[in-house]
Design a protein around this motif. Structure first.
Motif, PDB file in Angstrom:
ATOM      1  N   ILE A 171       0.841  -1.195   0.000  1.00 34.89           N
ATOM      2  CA  ILE A 171       0.000   0.000   0.000  1.00 34.89           C
ATOM      3  C   ILE A 171       0.877   1.246   0.000  1.00 34.89           C
ATOM      4  O   ILE A 171       0.550   2.255  -0.614  1.00 34.89           O
ATOM      5  CB  ILE A 171      -0.949  -0.012   1.216  1.00 34.89           C
ATOM      6  CG1 ILE A 171      -1.846  -1.258   1.174  1.00 34.89           C
ATOM      7  CG2 ILE A 171      -1.812   1.242   1.252  1.00 34.89           C
ATOM      8  CD1 ILE A 171      -2.743  -1.414   2.381  1.00 34.89           C
ATOM      9  N   VAL A 172       1.999   1.162   0.701  1.00 36.65           N
ATOM     10  CA  VAL A 172       3.034   2.199   0.658  1.00 36.65           C
ATOM     11  C   VAL A 172       4.358   1.462   0.510  1.00 36.65           C
ATOM     12  O   VAL A 172       4.566   0.426   1.140  1.00 36.65           O
ATOM     13  CB  VAL A 172       3.056   3.055   1.947  1.00 36.65           C
ATOM     14  CG1 VAL A 172       4.121   4.145   1.844  1.00 36.65           C
ATOM     15  CG2 VAL A 172       1.683   3.674   2.221  1.00 36.65           C
ATOM     16  N   THR A 173       5.246   1.975  -0.318  1.00 41.75           N
ATOM     17  CA  THR A 173       6.552   1.342  -0.497  1.00 41.75           C
ATOM     18  C   THR A 173       7.655   2.193   0.129  1.00 41.75           C
ATOM     19  O   THR A 173       7.566   3.422   0.167  1.00 41.75           O
ATOM     20  CB  THR A 173       6.870   1.115  -1.987  1.00 41.75           C
ATOM     21  OG1 THR A 173       6.810   2.366  -2.682  1.00 41.75           O
ATOM     22  CG2 THR A 173       5.882   0.148  -2.614  1.00 41.75           C
ATOM     23  N   GLN A 174       8.686   1.508   0.595  1.00 41.02           N
ATOM     24  CA  GLN A 174       9.827   2.193   1.209  1.00 41.02           C
ATOM     25  C   GLN A 174      10.689   2.862   0.147  1.00 41.02           C
ATOM     26  O   GLN A 174      10.932   2.299  -0.916  1.00 41.02           O
ATOM     27  CB  GLN A 174      10.657   1.185   2.012  1.00 41.02           C
ATOM     28  CG  GLN A 174      11.903   1.747   2.678  1.00 41.02           C
ATOM     29  CD  GLN A 174      13.109   1.773   1.740  1.00 41.02           C
ATOM     30  OE1 GLN A 174      13.175   1.002   0.778  1.00 41.02           O
ATOM     31  NE2 GLN A 174      14.044   2.664   1.994  1.00 41.02           N
ATOM     32  N   SER A 175      11.168   4.065   0.434  1.00 38.96           N
ATOM     33  CA  SER A 175      12.119   4.747  -0.448  1.00 38.96           C
ATOM     34  C   SER A 175      12.840   5.814   0.350  1.00 38.96           C
ATOM     35  O   SER A 175      12.201   6.687   0.943  1.00 38.96           O
ATOM     36  CB  SER A 175      11.411   5.395  -1.641  1.00 38.96           C
ATOM     37  OG  SER A 175      12.254   6.337  -2.289  1.00 38.96           O
ATOM     38  N   ALA A 176      14.170   5.742   0.374  1.00 39.41           N
ATOM     39  CA  ALA A 176      14.948   6.775   1.053  1.00 39.41           C
ATOM     40  C   ALA A 176      14.792   8.111   0.336  1.00 39.41           C
ATOM     41  O   ALA A 176      14.800   9.170   0.969  1.00 39.41           O
ATOM     42  CB  ALA A 176      16.422   6.366   1.109  1.00 39.41           C
ATOM     43  N   LEU A 177      14.658   8.091  -0.991  1.00 37.37           N
ATOM     44  CA  LEU A 177      14.512   9.327  -1.758  1.00 37.37           C
ATOM     45  C   LEU A 177      13.256  10.085  -1.336  1.00 37.37           C
ATOM     46  O   LEU A 177      13.260  11.320  -1.245  1.00 37.37           O
ATOM     47  CB  LEU A 177      14.446   9.001  -3.247  1.00 37.37           C
ATOM     48  CG  LEU A 177      14.402  10.195  -4.208  1.00 37.37           C
ATOM     49  CD1 LEU A 177      15.740  10.932  -4.204  1.00 37.37           C
ATOM     50  CD2 LEU A 177      14.059   9.729  -5.622  1.00 37.37           C
ATOM     51  N   ARG A 178      12.178   9.346  -1.082  1.00 30.52           N
ATOM     52  CA  ARG A 178      10.913   9.981  -0.709  1.00 30.52           C
ATOM     53  C   ARG A 178      10.663   9.983   0.797  1.00 30.52           C
ATOM     54  O   ARG A 178       9.692  10.581   1.264  1.00 30.52           O
ATOM     55  CB  ARG A 178       9.755   9.269  -1.410  1.00 30.52           C
ATOM     56  CG  ARG A 178       9.741   9.498  -2.916  1.00 30.52           C
ATOM     57  CD  ARG A 178       8.562   8.826  -3.567  1.00 30.52           C
ATOM     58  NE  ARG A 178       8.486   9.140  -4.988  1.00 30.52           N
ATOM     59  CZ  ARG A 178       7.682   8.512  -5.843  1.00 30.52           C
ATOM     60  NH1 ARG A 178       6.892   7.541  -5.411  1.00 30.52           N
ATOM     61  NH2 ARG A 178       7.667   8.850  -7.115  1.00 30.52           N
ATOM     62  N   GLY A 179      11.504   9.283   1.546  1.00 32.86           N
ATOM     63  CA  GLY A 179      11.324   9.256   2.988  1.00 32.86           C
ATOM     64  C   GLY A 179      10.119   8.461   3.439  1.00 32.86           C
ATOM     65  O   GLY A 179       9.507   8.778   4.461  1.00 32.86           O
ATOM     66  N   THR A 180       9.783   7.415   2.708  1.00 33.70           N
ATOM     67  CA  THR A 180       8.597   6.609   3.040  1.00 33.70           C
ATOM     68  C   THR A 180       9.004   5.260   3.622  1.00 33.70           C
ATOM     69  O   THR A 180      10.070   4.725   3.317  1.00 33.70           O
ATOM     70  CB  THR A 180       7.724   6.379   1.797  1.00 33.70           C
ATOM     71  OG1 THR A 180       8.548   5.879   0.723  1.00 33.70           O
ATOM     72  CG2 THR A 180       7.060   7.670   1.358  1.00 33.70           C
ATOM     73  N   ALA A 181       8.112   4.709   4.449  1.00 31.91           N
ATOM     74  CA  ALA A 181       8.296   3.384   5.050  1.00 31.91           C
ATOM     75  C   ALA A 181       7.217   2.455   4.505  1.00 31.91           C
ATOM     76  O   ALA A 181       6.159   2.907   4.067  1.00 31.91           O
ATOM     77  CB  ALA A 181       8.208   3.480   6.571  1.00 31.91           C
ATOM     78  N   PRO A 182       7.446   1.137   4.545  1.00 29.51           N
ATOM     79  CA  PRO A 182       6.524   0.205   3.895  1.00 29.51           C
ATOM     80  C   PRO A 182       5.237  -0.055   4.687  1.00 29.51           C
ATOM     81  O   PRO A 182       5.239  -0.129   5.914  1.00 29.51           O
ATOM     82  CB  PRO A 182       7.354  -1.074   3.778  1.00 29.51           C
ATOM     83  CG  PRO A 182       8.326  -0.994   4.912  1.00 29.51           C
ATOM     84  CD  PRO A 182       8.652   0.464   5.060  1.00 29.51           C
ATOM     85  N   VAL A 183       4.154  -0.212   3.924  1.00 30.85           N
ATOM     86  CA  VAL A 183       2.874  -0.696   4.447  1.00 30.85           C
ATOM     87  C   VAL A 183       2.445  -1.814   3.503  1.00 30.85           C
ATOM     88  O   VAL A 183       2.235  -1.574   2.307  1.00 30.85           O
ATOM     89  CB  VAL A 183       1.798   0.408   4.476  1.00 30.85           C
ATOM     90  CG1 VAL A 183       0.461  -0.162   4.961  1.00 30.85           C
ATOM     91  CG2 VAL A 183       2.240   1.564   5.369  1.00 30.85           C
ATOM     92  N   VAL A 184       2.341  -3.039   4.014  1.00 32.94           N
ATOM     93  CA  VAL A 184       2.049  -4.193   3.165  1.00 32.94           C
ATOM     94  C   VAL A 184       0.811  -4.911   3.689  1.00 32.94           C
ATOM     95  O   VAL A 184       0.459  -4.812   4.866  1.00 32.94           O
ATOM     96  CB  VAL A 184       3.243  -5.171   3.096  1.00 32.94           C
ATOM     97  CG1 VAL A 184       4.489  -4.470   2.559  1.00 32.94           C
ATOM     98  CG2 VAL A 184       3.532  -5.780   4.462  1.00 32.94           C
ATOM     99  N   VAL A 185       0.151  -5.666   2.798  1.00 37.92           N
ATOM    100  CA  VAL A 185      -1.061  -6.386   3.175  1.00 37.92           C
ATOM    101  C   VAL A 185      -1.008  -7.809   2.644  1.00 37.92           C
ATOM    102  O   VAL A 185      -0.517  -8.056   1.540  1.00 37.92           O
ATOM    103  CB  VAL A 185      -2.327  -5.659   2.665  1.00 37.92           C
ATOM    104  CG1 VAL A 185      -2.305  -5.476   1.156  1.00 37.92           C
ATOM    105  CG2 VAL A 185      -3.602  -6.394   3.078  1.00 37.92           C
TER     106      VAL A 185
END
Length: 682
Positions: A429-443
């Motif tokens: 649902i959300v993927t990790q990326s250092a460039l975007r500063g996001t952490a993963p959300v998986v289902v």
């Protein structure tokens, strides 16, 4: 519709950027997609409008930064389409399919963008880039070339038309399959017809009937694959026959949900697209960018395995027939699972159906699946009751690393429902990326039958396996640690993606894991040691059947997608074509039906596995070799877990997966462990 702001267009406000599903309505999606399309188009136009020479930063990094809104909206929406595909969501998906296809093509086929990426690619040897950045240049250049970025304007237009039509057809295929699967759910009038099922299974069938306005009756819904778990337990042969017949006829009847004309057109248009791109077949085009490399390599592996698998299945059939003779029965496909359990009981004194009281779902999840991951990787999983998923049945868990740092969210959607497609799967649902500063959300999605309120959910051993398998995908999505969104999570080659999930199955019978979760629902007694021994002894049992049904489906996929354009343009009789393909590889035993027939082969005709269903066995070569490595190196230890996490799972798509495997294993994978596991070594 009110004037309230579209929640999909607001900045993420929930932990880990979890979408605000509670406030999202179906009418929010299309406006959000249109805005997201426009936003990314403007971002790409800004890249190609530059007068400065192409550089890694102003072209590749800028491209990676583009489409953030579209990615967020897409993952939010496509999570729901498979898991809670209401009529309203299906209507949005049908409208969206050609729009999404057109948008992707507009970027993938953008000549100016391809020219800038090609310019960076040409100077790659002189650039001071880290390994992931260099690989990013190589992947974008190759993927755009394979997508048709080098075609002329007329060819690109035809390619765009083909892609849009295919997007509509694959959506139609899935919609037809879901509708016909619901229509063909088998209704039983009397509990006696379901003799052999446990109380929980009967409760689930009664609950499903009540939800459909059939109080006092029983409804058994169909699984995605051909067989059904209940076939091994039902003592009533006619009930078994009805269940399998319904399963095999899905989307293959002369009605509004008939997928035969849909898949014929899909096959033809895929072949035309491949020809346009310069390939002899769709399979050749797909496999050019997989670890297998070519249809010949896939065919070689499948043929190597098919003959011994079919021979083993015939031996197994003879053993079944010896017991069925006493009942005056000639074994048919709907009898296989039932008599297999009789043979298993005779040979190993093992009744797998009787194991269900030891596999209570909550305990399997917390004390099995989560516990194994905690022991191996040091992670900690805790439920977040304050966070909401896309459906009331979805549960949300937070995952922390061993040092207490936040890792991501894991969502679990366990139960079947009419709005959920069949099978089991993981998505991000959300993927990790250092460039975007996001952490993963998986289902993780499964399709376990839900018993009546107050009744515990007892799993079959196969469902336990599925839960561990899908969590292996989830761990891959959680652990992948990359800079660029292009490589996030499970964005790896299709014929590598099943590897981590298959490895995670090894912990099911691992002593300290099994003893922790396999406890009797009433007595809390562990699964008896002699039963565990018999489970281990029977691991290769019925593998002739299991391997044959899987290889049959893989071969049907390859047969459909290795057709040339001329061959695919013929008026194909779907059933006859499938029968001829199975005869060609020697897997045409009517008592061992293919795991998926063409009309309900969602992996291939509405999912991402076209010409790629072989991936499971291809990945299993790596998996079996990895299981051997763990056994040689002490098994369930943090040291082993950290090595597997950082050298394989953590790589995501940011490097060559086979190179990552060699880094982990110290050599290429060997096939012998797979042959021994499946009883094919002889």
């Amino acid at each position: 519709m009110t004037d309230a702001p579209n929640p999909l267009l607001s900045s993420p406000a929930l932990p880990y950027d979890l979408p605000p599903y509670g406030s999202i309505r179906s009418e929010h999606y299309l406006p959000a997609f249109r805005e997201a399309f426009a936003a990314q188009r403007a971002e790409v136009d800004a890249i190609t409008a530059q007068t400065e020479p192409a550089t890694f930063e102003n072209t590749l990094v800028a491209l990676e930064r583009s489409g953030e809104l579209l990615g967020r909206v897409s993952r939010t929406f496509y999570t729901v389409t498979g898991a809670d595909g209401t009529p309203e969501i299906q209507a949005v998906e049908e409208q969206l399919a050609p729009l999404m296809s057109a948008h992707r093509d507009a970027i993938q086929l953008d000549a100016a963008l391809f020219a800038r990426i090609a310019a960076v690619h040409e100077q790659l040897g002189d650039l001071d880039l880290d390994a992931e950045s260099r690989y990013l240049v190589e992947r974008h250049h190759r993927e755009m070339a394979l997508a048709g970025a080098g075609l002329d304007a007329a060819q690109k237009q035809r390619l765009t038309d083909l892609n849009q039509r295919l997007s509509v057809l694959t959506t139609t295929f899935e919609k037809n399959l879901l509708a016909d699967t619901n229509d063909l759910a088998v209704v039983f009038d009397d509990a006696a017809e379901l003799d052999g099922l446990g109380d929980g299974e009967l409760s689930a069938a009664a609950q499903t009937a009540t939800s459909r306005g059939l109080d006092g009756r029983y409804v058994v819904t169909l699984t995605l694959y051909t067989g059904h778990p209940y076939l091994s337990s039902l003592t009533n042969r006619e009930s078994r026959r009805r269940l399998l017949e319904a399963s095999r006829s899905r989307a293959a009847r002369d009605n509004a949900h008939d997928n035969r004309p849909v898949l014929r057109e899909i096959v033809r248009l895929r072949a035309e697209r491949a020809a346009l791109l310069g390939y002899p077949s769709h399979a050749a085009a797909v496999l050019a960018d997989q670890t297998a490399g070519s249809p010949d390599a896939v065919a070689s592996l499948l043929r190597r395995l098919a003959a011994p698998a079919a021979a083993n299945a015939r031996d197994e059939q003879a053993a079944l027939q010896r017991i069925a003779d006493a009942d005056g029965i000639r074994i048919e496909a709907h009898d296989w699972a039932f008599y297999t359990e009789k043979v298993r009981a005779e040979k190993y004194d093992l009744d797998r159906a009787a194991l269900r009281p030891w596999f209570e779902a909550e305990r399997v999840l917390r004390d099995g699946v989560f516990f194994a991951a905690e022991q191996l990787y040091g992670i900690r999983v805790t439920e977040r009751h304050d966070l909401q998923g896309y459906h009331p049945e979805v549960r949300v868990f937070e995952v922390h690393n061993a040092d207490g740092s936040e890792l991501g969210l894991f969502l679990l959607d366990l139960y079947t429902r009419d709005t959920k497609r069949g099978g089991a799967w993981m998505n991000s649902i959300v993927t990790q990326s250092a460039l975007r500063g996001t952490a993963p959300v998986v289902v993780n999605n499964l399709n376990v039958n839900k018993p009546a309120p107050g009744t515990p959910t007892l799993l079959t051993l196969d469902e336990v396996t599925t839960l561990f398998h899908e969590f292996g995908h989830a761990l891959h999505g959680l652990f992948a640690t990359v800079t660029y969104p292009h490589f996030a999570g499970t964005a790896v080659y299709r014929d590598f993606v099943e590897f981590p999930s298959q490895v995670n199955e090894m912990w099911i019978l691992w002593p300290e894991i099994l003893s922790n979760y396999a406890r009797h629902i009433d007595t809390d007694e562990p699964l008896p040691a002699d039963v565990v021994e018999r489970l281990h002894a029977s691991e290769a049992f019925n593998q002739g059947f299991a391997t044959s049904e899987y290889l049959a489906a893989s071969w049907i996929d390859q047969a459909c997608h290795t057709l040339s354009l001329d061959e695919a343009s013929a008026d194909i009789d779907v059933a006859a074509f499938q029968a001829a393909a199975l005869a060609d590889i020697g897997l045409d035993n009517p008592v061992v039906p293919t795991r998926y027939a063409s009309t309900y082969f969602a992996h291939v005709f509405s999912g991402g596995y076209s010409a790629g269903y072989y991936s499971y066995i291809w990945s299993e070569v790596l998996d079996a070799d990895t299981v051997e490595w763990f056994g040689e190196n002490g098994g369930l230890t943090r040291e082993n877990g950290d090595r597997f996490r950082h050298r394989l799972l953590g790589v995501g798509g940011s490097g060559d997966p086979l190179a990552a495997y060699r880094d982990f294993r110290g050599r290429d994978a060997e096939i012998q462990p797979l042959l021994e596991r499946r009883g094919l070594a002889g």
